[in-house]
Design a protein around this motif. Structure first.
Motif, short mmCIF file in Angstrom:
data_model
loop_
_atom_site.label_atom_id
_atom_site.label_comp_id
_atom_site.label_asym_id
_atom_site.label_seq_id
_atom_site.Cartn_x
_atom_site.Cartn_y
_atom_site.Cartn_z
N PRO A 1 -18.02 24.12 -19.64
CA PRO A 1 -17.62 22.74 -19.30
C PRO A 1 -16.96 22.01 -20.47
CG PRO A 1 -20.03 22.96 -19.36
CD PRO A 1 -19.46 24.33 -19.49
N TRP B 1 -10.33 14.73 -20.40
CA TRP B 1 -10.65 14.08 -21.67
C TRP B 1 -9.42 13.36 -22.21
CZ3 TRP B 1 -15.48 13.42 -22.76
CH2 TRP B 1 -16.43 14.39 -22.50
N SER C 1 -8.78 24.55 -25.77
CA SER C 1 -9.40 24.87 -24.48
C SER C 1 -9.27 26.34 -24.14
CB SER C 1 -8.79 24.00 -23.38
OG SER C 1 -7.41 24.24 -23.32
N ARG D 1 -14.58 10.29 -9.52
CA ARG D 1 -13.80 10.61 -10.73
C ARG D 1 -13.99 9.51 -11.79
NH1 ARG D 1 -11.81 10.75 -14.83
NH2 ARG D 1 -9.70 11.15 -15.53
N HIS E 1 -11.02 20.33 -17.67
CA HIS E 1 -11.78 19.22 -18.25
C HIS E 1 -11.04 18.61 -19.44
CE1 HIS E 1 -15.94 20.62 -16.55
NE2 HIS E 1 -15.06 20.34 -15.62
#
Lengths: 441, 215
Positions: free
Chosen positions: B84, B94, B104, B6, B90
């Motif tokens: 992605p 961020w 998103s 990660r 995700h």
């Protein structure tokens, strides 16, 4: 699978020359070309290609041979330059012989595939690179090499001697003056508006075309000239054999002759590859930004003089006519609309081809293929079936071909596929249909 | 393990990806500069004109000639890049890492888009196997590349659906994603970078030099 009969064609230029090639020499030549010439573009092209095969349907060789995968553009790259790069030049004579057949016979560098590759990979350029390597190794189809030798020795393509050249021009001046009084072929006239430039097959076998031009120039009131010495021929088979040194010499002399005559432009006869050599490949090789003075292809010239009314059409050509879009002036210059204008002005029943314009199929003779001579004629015919079908669909009786390669290639196609059509240059129809000086009845 | 993939692994992947792309661009530009005709030929107007005709489906003859391939290919590429970037999972990352947030995708849409990518890869593989002209130029590397491309999507989807061991799947997903990023500058995936340049070059040569169209 690649055509077995084609693989067995005898050509001393490929068979004998590859026998004694040492692996060291092959490697050295390939390394030299790859390292010094095509670096960035070659690298990007080879790495970007995702092997998708979308270029296949662009190729008339592939389509004409029942979609034989070995004739797809990407396959021709795979079987030649990919392997050379992958093996770092460690290939043998047999490989080079096979690569030469692919590069000289199975691809005419018509550049249609660049319009079908989504990435715009210049496949024709990659094939020209293979030809360059073959040429440096001395492996070139014998007939093609002979024309290159002729360029090197005589500065024209067909071993025409200077006395024959001048004699032919004088003979055609006489012919033209029978059509139009006072028609002339002015030799070496310094400061004329334009120089007319032809390719060697004209004085050698098609001299009447020069006479036609004298008639057309007279009717248009053109101030023109032709050189009496070397530099008159800008056809350039060395460009296609991969002998770029000779190509450069031919183009340099041609432009120098025009500069000596202090003309404002060159009008180029109905030839495509000569136009390409003079305007693109020659200057590029010589490191020039462009051409020193403009060059106008015959199609542009005819367009200008018809459109501006300098010549008038007296009676349109009656038979159904179709046209060939030559690669080097259509994909190479975008002259297709001007060509259509001429056709419609000159002919009553013009029937267009499909696909057309930039998407037109090559005649199969260009890129030096027809110059590889009789041994390869059958292979060439097998690769032009789609071309024959395209013409047959138009139902025309006459095919107009404003390019020498197309002219000879399509003549062969007509005979081979029994199309029962005729071929003609534009000038041949133009002199029949236009008003001649003194015609006023 | 999870902490490593990660954290540092993703960092490494991004650094290699960005650095690799820059390195490839600069080194190729230097090489291209040695060929005297490359940069003088480049023309912004005609380069963009050509690009436009090739990034819009059916704006060129080849995509019109093969509608199924065109639809699959465009859907695949759009989903491949958009999923992605705009996936909610995700977006959270961020925000956590860099404090940046953007729009998103709704999770259901993202699921469908993921499946489009997977379906696209299956389609490409089947095409490689069945079209003679494609099979002829295919090597094991082409299949490996498809596998590499699809792997973060399959593992990501599986993790999202809580299939098998979700945590192990997530680790696998991150590793695949990292490999995917790292591969872009150094494999044929680099067509992502070069496409624009090779297309624009061809467009310039056709348009600015030869007065013709290349689509």
């Amino acid at each position: 699978m690649a055509d077995k009969a084609d693989r067995e064609v005898k050509d001393a230029g490929l068979d004998e020359t590859t026998k004694n090639l040492s692996p060291e020499r092959i490697e050295a030549v390939i390394r030299q070309v790859l390292d010094t010439r095509a670096s960035a573009r070659l690298k990007v092209y080879l790495e970007t290609c995702v092997h998708c095969g979308l270029c296949s349907d662009a190729c008339h060789h592939y389509l004409s041979r029942d979609k034989d995968p070995d004739f797809a553009p990407v396959a021709k790259v795979k079987d030649t330059i990919w392997e050379m790069v992958k093996r770092k030049g460690k290939v043998d004579g047999e490989f080079i012989k096979n690569a030469a057949r692919i590069a000289f016979i199975e691809c005419g560098a018509c550049r249609r595939c660049s319009m079908y590759c989504p990435f715009g990979i210049d496949i024709a350029q990659l094939i020209m690179l293979v030809r360059r390597i073959c040429s440096l190794l001395g492996v070139v189809p014998q007939y093609l090499q002979d024309t290159t030798n002729s360029h090197a020795a005589t500065m024209n393509q067909m071993w025409v001697q200077q006395d024959e050249w001048i004699d032919t021009l004088m003979w055609q001046e006489e012919e033209a003056s029978m059509e139009v009084p006072k028609a002339r072929i002015p030799l070496d006239k310094e400061g004329a508006d334009c120089m007319y430039s032809v390719i060697a097959p004209e004085p050698k076998i098609l001299a009447q075309l020069i006479g036609n031009m004298a008639v057309i120039f007279k009717a248009a009131g053109e101030d023109w000239t032709m050189p009496s010495t070397d530099g008159w021929d800008n056809s350039n088979m060395a460009m296609y054999s991969g002998d770029f040194e000779v190509m450069g010499r031919v183009e340099r002399l041609h432009w120098e002759r025009a500069m000596q005559l202090r003309v404002k432009k060159i009008v180029m006869g109905e030839c495509g590859h000569a136009f390409r050599g003079a305007v693109y490949d020659g200057p590029k090789w010589l490191g020039w930004q462009g051409t020193p003075i403009p060059m106008v292809h015959a199609v542009e010239y005819y367009y200008d003089i018809i459109k501006s009314g300098r010549i008038k059409i007296r009676e349109k050509y009656k038979e159904p006519v179709t046209v060939q879009d030559p690669c080097n002036i259509v994909r190479g210059r975008g002259l297709h609309h001007k060509l259509r204008y001429i056709m419609n002005e000159m002919c009553e029943d013009f029937r267009d081809v499909e696909p057309r314009f930039e998407h037109n199929f090559c005649c199969g003779a260009g890129g030096g293929i027809i110059n590889c001579g009789p041994p390869w004629k059958l292979a060439r015919m097998k690769s032009t079936r789609v071309k024959a079908e395209q013409f047959a669909r138009t139902g025309a009786h006459t095919i107009v071909t404003p390019c020498h390669n197309c002219h000879s290639g399509i003549e062969d196609i007509i005979k081979h596929y029994k199309l029962g059509m005729h071929i003609s240059f534009i000038s041949e129809i133009l002199v029949q249909t236009m008003e001649l000086p003194g015609d006023k009845a | 393990m999870f902490e490593f993939v990660r954290g540092p692994l993703v960092w490494i992947a991004f650094i290699v990806f960005v650095g690799g792309v820059l390195y490839r661009l600069v080194s190729t530009a230097i090489l291209a500069g040695k060929e005297k005709t490359v940069f003088p030929t480049m023309d912004l107007k005609y380069g963009l004109r050509s690009l436009m005709h090739w990034i819009v489906p059916f704006a060129n003859r080849n995509t019109r000639m093969r509608p199924i391939f065109t639809v699959v290919s465009f859907a695949f590429h759009i989903c491949l890049l958009a999923t992605p970037m705009f996936l909610m999972g995700h977006a959270v990352l961020w925000k956590e890492s860099w404090g940046v947030s953007w729009w998103s995708l709704p999770p259901a849409t993202a699921d469908v888009m993921t499946l489009v990518v997977v379906f696209g890869c299956v389609f490409f593989v089947l095409r490689r196997l069945t079209s003679p002209e494609v099979r002829n130029v295919t090597t094991w590397k082409d299949y490996a590349l498809v596998l590499l491309v699809v792997s973060p999507f399959i593992t990501g989807y599986a993790a999202h659906q809580q299939w098998l061991d979700a945590r192990a799947m997530l680790i696998l997903h991150i590793i695949c994603g990292a490999l995917w990023l790292v591969a872009i500058p150094f494999t044929r995936l680099s067509h992502m970078i070069w496409f624009a340049f090779s297309r624009a070059y061809m467009g310039s040569e056709f348009g600015a030099v030869r007065n013709a169209r290349d689509w």
